[in-house]
Design an enzyme around this catalytic site. Sequence first.
Site, PDB file in Angstrom:
ATOM      1  N   SER A  58       5.370   1.135   1.660  1.00 36.20           N
ATOM      2  CA  SER A  58       4.769   0.164   0.740  1.00 36.20           C
ATOM      3  C   SER A  58       4.504   0.745  -0.643  1.00 36.20           C
ATOM      4  CB  SER A  58       3.434  -0.302   1.342  1.00 36.20           C
ATOM      5  OG  SER A  58       2.678  -0.983   0.379  1.00 36.20           O
ATOM      6  N   GLU A  64       1.991   0.166  -2.165  1.00 34.11           N
ATOM      7  CA  GLU A  64       0.563   0.526  -2.199  1.00 34.11           C
ATOM      8  C   GLU A  64       0.378   2.041  -2.219  1.00 34.11           C
ATOM      9  OE1 GLU A  64      -2.653  -1.175  -2.055  1.00 34.11           O
ATOM     10  OE2 GLU A  64      -1.359  -2.647  -2.977  1.00 34.11           O
ATOM     11  N   TYR A  82      -5.382   1.566   4.216  1.00 35.93           N
ATOM     12  CA  TYR A  82      -4.016   1.084   4.494  1.00 35.93           C
ATOM     13  C   TYR A  82      -2.987   1.947   3.783  1.00 35.93           C
ATOM     14  CZ  TYR A  82       0.156  -1.856   3.897  1.00 35.93           C
ATOM     15  OH  TYR A  82       1.457  -2.316   3.850  1.00 35.93           O
TER      16      TYR A  82
HETATM   17  P1  NAP Z   1       2.557  -9.186   8.576  1.00 37.89           P
HETATM   18  O1  NAP Z   1       2.991 -10.592   8.290  1.00 37.89           O
HETATM   19  O2  NAP Z   1       1.110  -8.833   8.522  1.00 37.89           O
HETATM   20  O3  NAP Z   1       3.128  -8.798  10.028  1.00 37.89           O
HETATM   21  C1  NAP Z   1       2.700  -7.649  10.708  1.00 37.89           C
HETATM   22  C2  NAP Z   1       3.317  -7.634  12.100  1.00 37.89           C
HETATM   23  O4  NAP Z   1       2.844  -6.473  12.788  1.00 37.89           O
HETATM   24  C3  NAP Z   1       2.954  -8.840  12.958  1.00 37.89           C
HETATM   25  O5  NAP Z   1       4.058  -9.202  13.747  1.00 37.89           O
HETATM   26  C4  NAP Z   1       1.857  -8.268  13.848  1.00 37.89           C
HETATM   27  O6  NAP Z   1       1.718  -8.945  15.064  1.00 37.89           O
HETATM   28  C5  NAP Z   1       2.402  -6.879  14.083  1.00 37.89           C
HETATM   29  N1  NAP Z   1       1.411  -5.939  14.592  1.00 37.89           N
HETATM   30  C6  NAP Z   1       0.167  -5.691  14.101  1.00 37.89           C
HETATM   31  N2  NAP Z   1      -0.447  -4.749  14.824  1.00 37.89           N
HETATM   32  C7  NAP Z   1       0.414  -4.393  15.810  1.00 37.89           C
HETATM   33  C8  NAP Z   1       0.363  -3.471  16.888  1.00 37.89           C
HETATM   34  N3  NAP Z   1      -0.724  -2.720  17.134  1.00 37.89           N
HETATM   35  N4  NAP Z   1       1.451  -3.337  17.694  1.00 37.89           N
HETATM   36  C9  NAP Z   1       2.546  -4.102  17.485  1.00 37.89           C
HETATM   37  N5  NAP Z   1       2.648  -5.008  16.501  1.00 37.89           N
HETATM   38  C10 NAP Z   1       1.596  -5.152  15.676  1.00 37.89           C
HETATM   39  O7  NAP Z   1       3.303  -8.180   7.598  1.00 37.89           O
HETATM   40  P2  NAP Z   1       4.614  -8.418   6.687  1.00 37.89           P
HETATM   41  O8  NAP Z   1       4.196  -8.947   5.362  1.00 37.89           O
HETATM   42  O9  NAP Z   1       5.642  -9.113   7.491  1.00 37.89           O
HETATM   43  O10 NAP Z   1       5.046  -6.908   6.425  1.00 37.89           O
HETATM   44  C11 NAP Z   1       5.903  -6.207   7.348  1.00 37.89           C
HETATM   45  C12 NAP Z   1       5.700  -4.715   7.184  1.00 37.89           C
HETATM   46  O11 NAP Z   1       6.010  -4.341   5.834  1.00 37.89           O
HETATM   47  C13 NAP Z   1       4.277  -4.233   7.410  1.00 37.89           C
HETATM   48  O12 NAP Z   1       4.353  -2.936   7.949  1.00 37.89           O
HETATM   49  C14 NAP Z   1       3.680  -4.155   6.017  1.00 37.89           C
HETATM   50  O13 NAP Z   1       2.628  -3.217   5.981  1.00 37.89           O
HETATM   51  C15 NAP Z   1       4.895  -3.704   5.235  1.00 37.89           C
HETATM   52  N6  NAP Z   1       4.924  -4.104   3.826  1.00 37.89           N
HETATM   53  C16 NAP Z   1       4.741  -5.398   3.482  1.00 37.89           C
HETATM   54  C17 NAP Z   1       4.836  -5.765   2.134  1.00 37.89           C
HETATM   55  C18 NAP Z   1       4.659  -7.209   1.706  1.00 37.89           C
HETATM   56  O14 NAP Z   1       4.474  -7.427   0.498  1.00 37.89           O
HETATM   57  N7  NAP Z   1       4.764  -8.170   2.613  1.00 37.89           N
HETATM   58  C19 NAP Z   1       5.125  -4.795   1.177  1.00 37.89           C
HETATM   59  C20 NAP Z   1       5.323  -3.482   1.580  1.00 37.89           C
HETATM   60  C21 NAP Z   1       5.240  -3.141   2.922  1.00 37.89           C
HETATM   61  P3  NAP Z   1       0.785 -10.278  15.179  1.00 37.89           P
HETATM   62  O15 NAP Z   1       1.630 -11.404  14.677  1.00 37.89           O
HETATM   63  O16 NAP Z   1       0.480 -10.326  16.631  1.00 37.89           O
HETATM   64  O17 NAP Z   1      -0.419 -10.051  14.320  1.00 37.89           O
HETATM   65  O1  G4F Z   2      -2.058 -10.393  -1.885  1.00 37.07           O
HETATM   66  P1  G4F Z   2      -2.819  -9.145  -1.756  1.00 37.07           P
HETATM   67  O2  G4F Z   2      -3.853  -9.079  -0.680  1.00 37.07           O
HETATM   68  O3  G4F Z   2      -1.736  -7.983  -1.606  1.00 37.07           O
HETATM   69  P2  G4F Z   2      -1.814  -6.393  -1.820  1.00 37.07           P
HETATM   70  O4  G4F Z   2      -3.191  -5.889  -1.689  1.00 37.07           O
HETATM   71  O5  G4F Z   2      -1.082  -6.084  -3.073  1.00 37.07           O
HETATM   72  O6  G4F Z   2      -1.000  -5.868  -0.550  1.00 37.07           O
HETATM   73  C1  G4F Z   2       0.219  -6.481  -0.132  1.00 37.07           C
HETATM   74  O7  G4F Z   2       1.293  -5.842  -0.776  1.00 37.07           O
HETATM   75  C2  G4F Z   2       1.479  -4.460  -0.420  1.00 37.07           C
HETATM   76  C3  G4F Z   2       2.673  -3.939  -1.225  1.00 37.07           C
HETATM   77  O8  G4F Z   2       2.225  -3.477  -2.473  1.00 37.07           O
HETATM   78  C4  G4F Z   2       1.724  -4.375   1.066  1.00 37.07           C
HETATM   79  F1  G4F Z   2       1.959  -3.088   1.419  1.00 37.07           F
HETATM   80  C5  G4F Z   2       0.521  -4.922   1.803  1.00 37.07           C
HETATM   81  O9  G4F Z   2       0.797  -4.895   3.213  1.00 37.07           O
HETATM   82  C6  G4F Z   2       0.315  -6.368   1.385  1.00 37.07           C
HETATM   83  O10 G4F Z   2       1.395  -7.120   1.841  1.00 37.07           O
HETATM   84  O11 G4F Z   2      -3.555  -8.817  -3.120  1.00 37.07           O
HETATM   85  C7  G4F Z   2      -2.842  -8.758  -4.344  1.00 37.07           C
HETATM   86  C8  G4F Z   2      -3.824  -8.651  -5.505  1.00 37.07           C
HETATM   87  C9  G4F Z   2      -4.880  -7.552  -5.314  1.00 37.07           C
HETATM   88  O12 G4F Z   2      -5.028  -6.857  -6.506  1.00 37.07           O
HETATM   89  C10 G4F Z   2      -6.154  -8.313  -4.992  1.00 37.07           C
HETATM   90  O13 G4F Z   2      -7.348  -7.656  -5.435  1.00 37.07           O
HETATM   91  O14 G4F Z   2      -4.558  -9.886  -5.576  1.00 37.07           O
HETATM   92  C11 G4F Z   2      -5.921  -9.582  -5.779  1.00 37.07           C
HETATM   93  N1  G4F Z   2      -6.723 -10.720  -5.317  1.00 37.07           N
HETATM   94  C12 G4F Z   2      -7.536 -11.480  -6.092  1.00 37.07           C
HETATM   95  N2  G4F Z   2      -8.158 -12.403  -5.358  1.00 37.07           N
HETATM   96  C13 G4F Z   2      -6.833 -11.157  -4.050  1.00 37.07           C
HETATM   97  C14 G4F Z   2      -7.744 -12.214  -4.072  1.00 37.07           C
HETATM   98  N3  G4F Z   2      -6.233 -10.755  -2.900  1.00 37.07           N
HETATM   99  C15 G4F Z   2      -6.533 -11.431  -1.764  1.00 37.07           C
HETATM  100  N4  G4F Z   2      -5.946 -11.074  -0.602  1.00 37.07           N
HETATM  101  N5  G4F Z   2      -7.443 -12.465  -1.753  1.00 37.07           N
HETATM  102  C16 G4F Z   2      -8.077 -12.906  -2.894  1.00 37.07           C
HETATM  103  O15 G4F Z   2      -8.872 -13.816  -2.856  1.00 37.07           O
END
Ligand code: NAP
Ligand code: G4F
Length: 366
Positions: free
Chosen positions: A132, A134, A156
């Site tokens: 990520s 992050e 995280y």
């Molecule tokens: P997500 O929607 O939160 O999905 C997470 C998945 O992990 C869900 O299927 C969840 O199952 C499963 N999971 C959680 N805990 C587990 C455990 N203990 N054992 C097995 N499975 C488990 O995340 P996403 O947005 O699809 O992201 C996919 C991956 O990319 C994650 O690793 C995230 O950290 C990473 N990532 C995401 C972003 C982004 O912007 N979306 C960016 C960078 C990296 P349940 O459905 O049962 O909860």
């Molecule tokens: O949507 P967010 O919660 O995503 P964040 O923290 O950037 O993390 C996501 O992206 C990462 C990749 O860079 C992944 F690794 C991670 O798993 C996840 O998918 O927040 C985005 C921004 C933050 O700066 C937060 O402070 O939005 C700001 N924000 C403002 N109001 C909020 C809110 N975020 C959330 N969730 N809820 C609010 O009400």
Amino acid sequence: MRKAMITGITGQDGSYLAEFLLGKGYEVHGIVRRTSSLNRSRIDHLRSYEQGPAPRLILHYGDLGNSAALVKLLYELRPDEVYNLAAQSHVRISFDIPDYTIDVTGTGVSRILEAVIQSGIGRAVRFYQASSSEMFGKVQEVPQRESTPFWPRSPYACAKAMAHWLTVNYREAYNLFACSGILFNHESPRRGENFVTRKISIGAACIKAGLQDKLSLGNLDAKRDWGYAKEYVEAMWLMLQQDKPGDYVIATNETHTVRDFLEAAFGRLGLDWRRHVEFDEHYLRPTEVDLLIGDYSKAKRELGWEPQTRMKALAELMADADYRLTKAGRLCPFGKPEESGFGNIESICDSGSPGARAAQLDSVPR
Ligand code: NAP
Ligand code: G4F
């Protein structure tokens, strides 16, 4: 037939990746964890692949907390490719449950990498780790690239940094084909309802439909590089098709504030977000990541991958999708969604989850 195993198949990315791999003719094995209610809403529309004499989508119980099950699954399935997408993926919530987050998102990666070794499949499998942006946290360079040093700003992000280095270490130590995809924020109508983009698109849709008037948010100044999840899963696959394993930044190379996203999503529905958004400090983080913008030139050069959808189009497609759900009576309002406790929006919706309905909508032509 090529065989892939996906952890996190029920999540946003897992559902798009499963679709993508099924479309390429793969046999897909998804790992699901045991939950008291079934949580398969994002992959319900793929159910036909689970049926018939030769199913191509097969779900197995497993958990990143359970090494023995991972070893057994890898030993029995012997997949060609493993995509490790499972994680506790919410940054703010990781401050509430740090050791759980580190156990699943960090140590879980050590468990699955070790399972690759212990199952004996080793070099025969290609492994993808969902890293990520992050990890860049308090950024040391703008834009961020593969070589930019990490400065994680949450439990995280610390867990993801450990997982990234474990992936690199297993590649070097055991000659595994292990890749780390450093993905910047990617969103879609299937995004979890408590990430900011989806909160905004649901909020705008419900306000437009007259179902609510206010939306509570935290820091509007944070800048993110937002892309479209559906496009990002192809980059995961491309990494595993190369001659050599490597690490790749996947991003759009654009950055926008949360305020910009509000403007685009509310604007799409003819609303002025300033009249509806209120500040709630509950959504602030103890340490924030102020600015993310990724340099995806290595991915473009080596994988031939480029993003197509930029922030404005993404915000609009999410607002459209959620507005269609509200008009169909299938999305309920939430004034103050809780991110870390009770009163989750799921509990005030009548049936199914917004994620499920979005997945259905999102998978049919517009
Ligand atoms: P997500 O929607 O939160 O999905 C997470 C998945 O992990 C869900 O299927 C969840 O199952 C499963 N999971 C959680 N805990 C587990 C455990 N203990 N054992 C097995 N499975 C488990 O995340 P996403 O947005 O699809 O992201 C996919 C991956 O990319 C994650 O690793 C995230 O950290 C990473 N990532 C995401 C972003 C982004 O912007 N979306 C960016 C960078 C990296 P349940 O459905 O049962 O909860
Ligand atoms: O949507 P967010 O919660 O995503 P964040 O923290 O950037 O993390 C996501 O992206 C990462 C990749 O860079 C992944 F690794 C991670 O798993 C996840 O998918 O927040 C985005 C921004 C933050 O700066 C937060 O402070 O939005 C700001 N924000 C403002 N109001 C909020 C809110 N975020 C959330 N969730 N809820 C609010 O009400």
